[in-house]
Design a protein around this motif. Structure first.
Motif, PDB file in Angstrom:
ATOM      1  N   ASN A   1     -36.774  29.257  -3.879  1.00 26.00           N
ATOM      2  CA  ASN A   1     -36.112  30.321  -4.807  1.00 26.00           C
ATOM      3  C   ASN A   1     -36.365  31.646  -3.990  1.00 26.00           C
ATOM      4  O   ASN A   1     -37.428  32.139  -3.786  1.00 26.00           O
ATOM      5  CB  ASN A   1     -36.446  30.189  -6.049  1.00 26.00           C
ATOM      6  CG  ASN A   1     -35.437  29.585  -6.989  1.00 26.00           C
ATOM      7  OD1 ASN A   1     -34.611  29.060  -6.767  1.00 26.00           O
ATOM      8  ND2 ASN A   1     -36.008  29.170  -8.210  1.00 26.00           N
ATOM      9  N   ILE A   2     -35.202  32.360  -3.791  1.00 24.58           N
ATOM     10  CA  ILE A   2     -35.499  33.739  -3.263  1.00 24.58           C
ATOM     11  C   ILE A   2     -34.722  34.506  -4.310  1.00 24.58           C
ATOM     12  O   ILE A   2     -33.861  34.336  -5.130  1.00 24.58           O
ATOM     13  CB  ILE A   2     -34.509  33.844  -1.656  1.00 24.58           C
ATOM     14  CG1 ILE A   2     -33.210  33.434  -2.022  1.00 24.58           C
ATOM     15  CG2 ILE A   2     -35.309  32.979  -0.773  1.00 24.58           C
ATOM     16  CD1 ILE A   2     -32.239  33.824  -0.749  1.00 24.58           C
ATOM     17  N   ARG A   3     -35.140  36.060  -3.890  1.00 24.86           N
ATOM     18  CA  ARG A   3     -34.552  37.213  -4.840  1.00 24.86           C
ATOM     19  C   ARG A   3     -33.928  38.163  -4.003  1.00 24.86           C
ATOM     20  O   ARG A   3     -34.700  38.778  -3.065  1.00 24.86           O
ATOM     21  CB  ARG A   3     -35.402  37.690  -5.678  1.00 24.86           C
ATOM     22  CG  ARG A   3     -34.939  38.935  -6.566  1.00 24.86           C
ATOM     23  CD  ARG A   3     -36.101  39.207  -7.329  1.00 24.86           C
ATOM     24  NE  ARG A   3     -37.056  40.108  -6.915  1.00 24.86           N
ATOM     25  CZ  ARG A   3     -38.201  40.448  -6.884  1.00 24.86           C
ATOM     26  NH1 ARG A   3     -38.722  39.830  -8.195  1.00 24.86           N
ATOM     27  NH2 ARG A   3     -39.186  41.187  -6.366  1.00 24.86           N
ATOM     28  N   ILE A   4     -32.841  38.468  -3.907  1.00 27.37           N
ATOM     29  CA  ILE A   4     -31.918  39.670  -3.194  1.00 27.37           C
ATOM     30  C   ILE A   4     -31.470  40.475  -4.191  1.00 27.37           C
ATOM     31  O   ILE A   4     -30.605  40.420  -4.969  1.00 27.37           O
ATOM     32  CB  ILE A   4     -30.874  38.991  -2.266  1.00 27.37           C
ATOM     33  CG1 ILE A   4     -30.934  37.870  -1.452  1.00 27.37           C
ATOM     34  CG2 ILE A   4     -29.909  40.227  -1.440  1.00 27.37           C
ATOM     35  CD1 ILE A   4     -29.893  37.132  -1.006  1.00 27.37           C
ATOM     36  N   GLY A   5     -32.467  41.649  -4.223  1.00 32.48           N
ATOM     37  CA  GLY A   5     -32.274  42.771  -5.359  1.00 32.48           C
ATOM     38  C   GLY A   5     -32.663  42.161  -6.790  1.00 32.48           C
ATOM     39  O   GLY A   5     -33.754  41.846  -6.763  1.00 32.48           O
ATOM     40  N   ALA A   6     -31.697  42.137  -7.611  1.00 34.81           N
ATOM     41  CA  ALA A   6     -32.022  41.627  -8.967  1.00 34.81           C
ATOM     42  C   ALA A   6     -31.559  40.285  -9.062  1.00 34.81           C
ATOM     43  O   ALA A   6     -31.452  39.495 -10.187  1.00 34.81           O
ATOM     44  CB  ALA A   6     -31.289  42.479  -9.933  1.00 34.81           C
ATOM     45  N   LYS A   7     -30.876  39.378  -7.995  1.00 33.31           N
ATOM     46  CA  LYS A   7     -30.458  38.427  -7.941  1.00 33.31           C
ATOM     47  C   LYS A   7     -31.195  37.214  -7.479  1.00 33.31           C
ATOM     48  O   LYS A   7     -31.800  37.395  -6.330  1.00 33.31           O
ATOM     49  CB  LYS A   7     -28.900  38.298  -7.331  1.00 33.31           C
ATOM     50  CG  LYS A   7     -28.129  37.115  -7.341  1.00 33.31           C
ATOM     51  CD  LYS A   7     -26.793  37.295  -6.512  1.00 33.31           C
ATOM     52  CE  LYS A   7     -26.000  35.719  -6.736  1.00 33.31           C
ATOM     53  NZ  LYS A   7     -24.808  35.728  -5.744  1.00 33.31           N
TER      54      LYS A   7
ATOM     55  N   ARG B   1     -27.348  42.291  10.188  1.00 37.18           N
ATOM     56  CA  ARG B   1     -27.008  43.091   8.780  1.00 37.18           C
ATOM     57  C   ARG B   1     -27.088  41.946   7.648  1.00 37.18           C
ATOM     58  O   ARG B   1     -26.971  42.191   6.645  1.00 37.18           O
ATOM     59  CB  ARG B   1     -25.646  43.454   8.705  1.00 37.18           C
ATOM     60  CG  ARG B   1     -25.246  44.759   9.834  1.00 37.18           C
ATOM     61  CD  ARG B   1     -23.840  45.197   9.432  1.00 37.18           C
ATOM     62  NE  ARG B   1     -23.754  46.236  10.451  1.00 37.18           N
ATOM     63  CZ  ARG B   1     -22.652  47.072  10.750  1.00 37.18           C
ATOM     64  NH1 ARG B   1     -21.569  46.780   9.674  1.00 37.18           N
ATOM     65  NH2 ARG B   1     -22.254  47.899  11.252  1.00 37.18           N
ATOM     66  N   TRP B   2     -27.890  40.752   8.033  1.00 41.07           N
ATOM     67  CA  TRP B   2     -28.165  40.146   7.060  1.00 41.07           C
ATOM     68  C   TRP B   2     -29.262  40.442   5.937  1.00 41.07           C
ATOM     69  O   TRP B   2     -30.058  41.202   6.504  1.00 41.07           O
ATOM     70  CB  TRP B   2     -28.938  38.402   7.658  1.00 41.07           C
ATOM     71  CG  TRP B   2     -27.767  37.776   8.135  1.00 41.07           C
ATOM     72  CD1 TRP B   2     -26.386  38.084   8.376  1.00 41.07           C
ATOM     73  CD2 TRP B   2     -27.967  36.694   9.183  1.00 41.07           C
ATOM     74  NE1 TRP B   2     -25.941  37.004   9.008  1.00 41.07           N
ATOM     75  CE2 TRP B   2     -26.892  36.114   9.538  1.00 41.07           C
ATOM     76  CE3 TRP B   2     -29.211  36.083   9.629  1.00 41.07           C
ATOM     77  CZ2 TRP B   2     -26.690  35.084  10.420  1.00 41.07           C
ATOM     78  CZ3 TRP B   2     -29.152  34.924  10.398  1.00 41.07           C
ATOM     79  CH2 TRP B   2     -27.879  34.394  10.910  1.00 41.07           C
ATOM     80  N   PRO B   3     -29.105  40.445   4.710  1.00 41.59           N
ATOM     81  CA  PRO B   3     -29.988  40.823   3.602  1.00 41.59           C
ATOM     82  C   PRO B   3     -31.321  40.381   3.493  1.00 41.59           C
ATOM     83  O   PRO B   3     -31.507  39.390   4.065  1.00 41.59           O
ATOM     84  CB  PRO B   3     -29.047  40.686   2.259  1.00 41.59           C
ATOM     85  CG  PRO B   3     -28.317  39.357   2.718  1.00 41.59           C
ATOM     86  CD  PRO B   3     -27.999  39.568   4.039  1.00 41.59           C
ATOM     87  N   LEU B   4     -32.143  41.152   3.376  1.00 34.98           N
ATOM     88  CA  LEU B   4     -33.633  40.774   3.250  1.00 34.98           C
ATOM     89  C   LEU B   4     -33.801  40.252   1.807  1.00 34.98           C
ATOM     90  O   LEU B   4     -33.343  40.549   0.837  1.00 34.98           O
ATOM     91  CB  LEU B   4     -34.379  42.262   3.223  1.00 34.98           C
ATOM     92  CG  LEU B   4     -34.881  42.611   4.898  1.00 34.98           C
ATOM     93  CD1 LEU B   4     -35.432  43.913   4.526  1.00 34.98           C
ATOM     94  CD2 LEU B   4     -35.349  41.635   5.600  1.00 34.98           C
ATOM     95  N   ALA B   5     -34.420  39.348   1.747  1.00 32.50           N
ATOM     96  CA  ALA B   5     -34.788  38.643   0.699  1.00 32.50           C
ATOM     97  C   ALA B   5     -36.330  38.270   0.612  1.00 32.50           C
ATOM     98  O   ALA B   5     -37.091  38.072   1.465  1.00 32.50           O
ATOM     99  CB  ALA B   5     -34.216  37.225   0.481  1.00 32.50           C
TER     100      ALA B   5
END
Length: 783
Positions: free
Chosen positions: A746-752, A725-729
């Motif tokens: 630098n990664i983006r998860i959603g808007a963060k 269940r790790w989030p996709l980035a």
């Protein structure tokens, strides 16, 4: 729903008369007809006179014969529907038949409704009565828990009997919708023609006295008491044109392709699911069989005409036949010579690739090859375990079967476990290579089993080896703890922390006890360190909030001094702070190992002892002296070799001298200072000769990997959630090092957005593995 068993006591025929008279009353009140009409006056007078009669009517609640309620009886439903120009109605009767031949018929439910205000034809009203009948039958079936197929429907309208046997889409919308509703709960074969219909009484109305004494209404017609063979039978033939049909101009287009009779039109490359491929194949076989039966029935073949009707769902034997069809195709395509020899009853050639498996034909499906093997006599084992089906390595069918088994295991088992499950039924050539290959192509397996990204270790930064050569000129900072200390009898224990300062060149360490993890506590510890060991030129730490706050306060303090020579002098002596990326402790391995050694030394010394602050400070200083005396170079056994270097050698004034203590004391102070400085320079020369060359070797992460690029999709590690269940980035930006290798992105998860090392990311690019590097025998073993 007004019925005989309605608790309100409303009877169906009586209700109809009431509703009709109510409509007439409304018409009279609105002045549409003469209110002094004698006929209406008589009808209202008779209706009011009958209001007390329904209380005398009693309906039996038991559908079995009195005294024989516990005996075995066969219950069935019989539904009668009818309509007139005033109303449409339906009656439901329960027929209880006993083994001795006695039959009891009882009215279970009846309902009638007045015709709509809009004028409708009698056939359409008869169809509305049929809809009402199937709804009442469904209600009784649910209440008595009877099968839906045991209901028999009776109607005296041939239009209704023809309509329920035709396709609903051939009619207009209103008629077609009602036909579809009838066909949803009943089959056309359940509808029969009846000359006399008890539901006709409900469409015309009865008085309460007539209803109480009407035997046909309560017990149904005489035909229900008779045996099945004596019921009226009428062959119903549906004509091509019926009332209400819509004639549409049908244009049919066909695409014709000539194919061989042995070629099946389905192709496994067009399917991503083994289950879906098998079910589509089974439906195709069912369609083919139906066409063959229909063709045989037209030729007068009695055996084909009397074949059983197919069920709604596919049967297990149909699915198994479809599976065996694809097994045979995969074997015939991959091993054409072997398959041709075995199916024709001949022996395999001496150089045949399947010879060592001793293949045989399956007993139930002779077109499928199975392993003969040496387990023929093991009758206690299942058939497929003794003779597993042979599957080729590179065929699409094998890939779909492996994917289906992996999905069945929820992508949570390794390749060996997956292969063990498959070997219960199949023998896959080079099975371990196949399972590993399919897991490498599966995105869900990648999420659960793929390793985190790694890269070749980066070169040492310049400040690790550049001058000035002075202890604690460049330090790394980290915390260890907490350690609990007692404050007095009956007082609460408080937490204390160990602030570790490690020299990045000489590996010397300095310990300070911190009274908290806030910025102010760290600044006080940092000030004590600077007063004892001098101000460092560079400090390396992680992204702890206390370190970030301390760096900000030091920078603001230098900027607050203003312009001029003082500000320039302080700025030149200011501390340059370096922060490692978040969640990247391996970036500070040179001081993280000192923290680990400090924790070990403190835990071994203190254990669970209750110490005061003063005793804890003493233990901290003792651990510092212990770590500063550890050897940094190899210990020699030759007496002529120099002593190994320790961090104590790099601390000013503590380097070991070879002259006797008495001779040193007699020297002039200036010569003494020069001698100490000479010895200290010699220590740093030994550091350059003995320690720095050892840093040139890649102790770990020696292999280069593919650089992560902007736009790559990765999984971001999260210790608070399971691996699956790790989030996709998405990678937004990369930071290559001096060697061009990317270790921070630098990664983006959603808007963060956030900065992460690649060791916290799992790339999802599926790299093909080399399937030709298997080291196992592809025939003698399945792995």
């Amino acid at each position: 729903m007004a019925s005989i068993f309605d608790p309100r006591g409303q009877l169906a025929p009586f209700t109809i008369r009431s509703r009709v008279m109510f409509q007439e009353l409304c018409i009279l009140g609105m002045g549409w007809e003469d209110p002094l009409d004698a006929e209406h006056t008589w009808r209202w007078t008779s209706w009011f006179s009958e209001l007390g009669d329904p209380a005398l009517i009693r309906a039996p609640r038991c559908f079995k014969c009195p005294g024989r309620e516990s005996s075995v009886a066969t219950l069935s439903l019989h539904v009668f529907t009818d309509a007139s120009d005033a109303a449409y109605a339906a009656n439901v009767y329960v027929r209880a038949e006993y083994p001795v031949g006695n039959v009891r018929v009882t009215l279970a439910l009846a309902k009638a409704s007045p015709c709509p205000i809009k004028k409708m034809s009698i056939p359409k009203l008869e169809l509305k009565g049929a809809v009402l009948g199937v709804c009442l039958a469904q209600t009784v079936n649910d209440a008595l828990d009877l099968p839906q197929a045991d209901a028999t429907y009776w109607s005296d309208s041939m239009n209704v009997l023809h309509w329920v046997r035709a396709h609903s889409r051939k009619f207009k919308v209103d008629v077609g919708n009602r036909i579809a509703e009838v066909q949803e709960y009943s089959a056309g074969s359940q509808w029969n023609h009846v000359p006399g219909n008890p539901a006709d009484k409900g469409t015309r109305g009865l008085t309460a006295a007539q209803l109480a004494s009407d035997a046909v209404w309560w017990n149904g017609p005489e035909l229900l008491v008779q045996q099945h063979t004596e019921w009226p039978s009428r062959q119903i033939t549906v004509p091509k044109e019926l009332p209400g049909m819509v004639k549409r101009a049908q244009v049919m287009e066909f695409a014709v392709r000539q194919v061989s009779a042995e070629v099946f039109c389905l192709h496994p490359d067009n399917y991503s699911s083994w289950k879906r491929l098998v079910r589509v194949t089974a439906w195709c076989y069912r369609f083919i069989n139906r066409c063959r039966r229909r063709h045989a029935s037209t030729r007068g073949d009695p055996e084909a005409a009397s074949a059983a009707v197919d069920s709604v769902e596919l049967k297990s034997d149909e699915l198994q036949r479809a599976e065996c069809h694809w097994y045979a195709i995969a074997q015939a395509v991959s091993y054409p010579a072997s398959y041709r020899q075995l199916t024709s009853g001949k022996s395999l050639a001496a150089n045949d690739p399947l010879l060592r498996l001793n293949p045989v034909l399956d007993k139930d499906y002779p077109c499928v090859l199975c392993v003969g093997g040496r387990l023929k006599t093991a009758s206690h084992l299942p058939e497929h375990t003794r003779h597993p089906i042979i599957l080729p390595q590179h065929h699409r069918i094998t890939q779909l079967i492996v994917d289906a088994e992996d999905c069945k295991c929820d992508h949570s088992v390794g390749p060996n476990h997956l292969l063990a499950n498959l070997m219960l039924r199949f023998w896959i050539i080079r099975g371990k290579v196949v399972t590993r290959s399919r897991r490498a192509h599966c995105v869900l397996c990648k999420k659960k089993w793929a390793t985190v990204a790694s890269q070749q270790i980066a070169p040492l930064p310049l400040f690790r080896t550049a001058p000035p050569y002075r202890a604690f000129s460049r330090v790394g900072v980290d915390y260890a703890g907490p350690f609990r200390t007692k404050q007095g009898r009956g007082k609460t224990q408080l937490k204390r922390y160990l602030c570790v300062f490690s020299c990045l060149q000489s590996r010397a360490c300095h310990f300070e006890m911190a009274y908290g993890l806030d910025t102010e506590s760290f600044l006080l510890a940092f000030t004590r360190f600077c007063k004892r060991r001098s101000v460092p030129a560079e400090v390396v730490s992680d992204n702890g909030t206390n370190f970030v706050g301390a760096e900000r306060e030091l920078r603001e303090a230098v900027q607050a001094l203003g312009s001029g020579e003082v500000a320039a002098s302080m700025a030149s002596q200011g501390v340059h702070w370096r922060f490692n990326p978040p969640l990247a402790p391996h970036f500070g391995g040179v001081f993280e190992c000192v923290v680990k050694a400090a924790k070990r030394a403190m835990m071994a010394t203190l254990s669970e002892a209750n110490l005061t602050d003063e005793e804890l400070v003493t233990a901290v200083v003792s651990a510092e002296g212990l770590l500063n005396s550890r050897p940094l170079t190899a210990v020699r056994t030759d007496v002529d070799d120099a002593a190994p270097l320790t961090p104590m050698h790099f601390l000013a004034g503590q380097c070991e001298l070879s002259l006797p203590l008495g001779e040193v004391a007699q020297l002039h102070p200036q010569r003494r200072w020069r001698l100490l400085q000479q010895r200290l320079r010699e220590v740093w020369r030994r550091w350059l000769r003995e320690i720095v060359p050892r840093l040139n070797v890649l102790q770990r992460w020696s292999r280069r990997s593919r650089n992560i690029k902007p736009g790559d999709i990765v999984l971001c590690m999260d210790k608070s959630t399971p691996r699956g269940r790790w989030p996709l980035a998405k990678v937004i930006e990369v930071f290559p090092g001096s060697d061009g290798l990317v270790c921070v992105v630098n990664i983006r998860i959603g808007a963060k957005q956030s900065k992460r090392p690649i060791t916290q990311l799992v790339p999802l690019e599926v790299e093909p593995i080399d399937e030709g590097t298997g080291q196992y025998d592809d025939l003698t073993t399945s792995d």
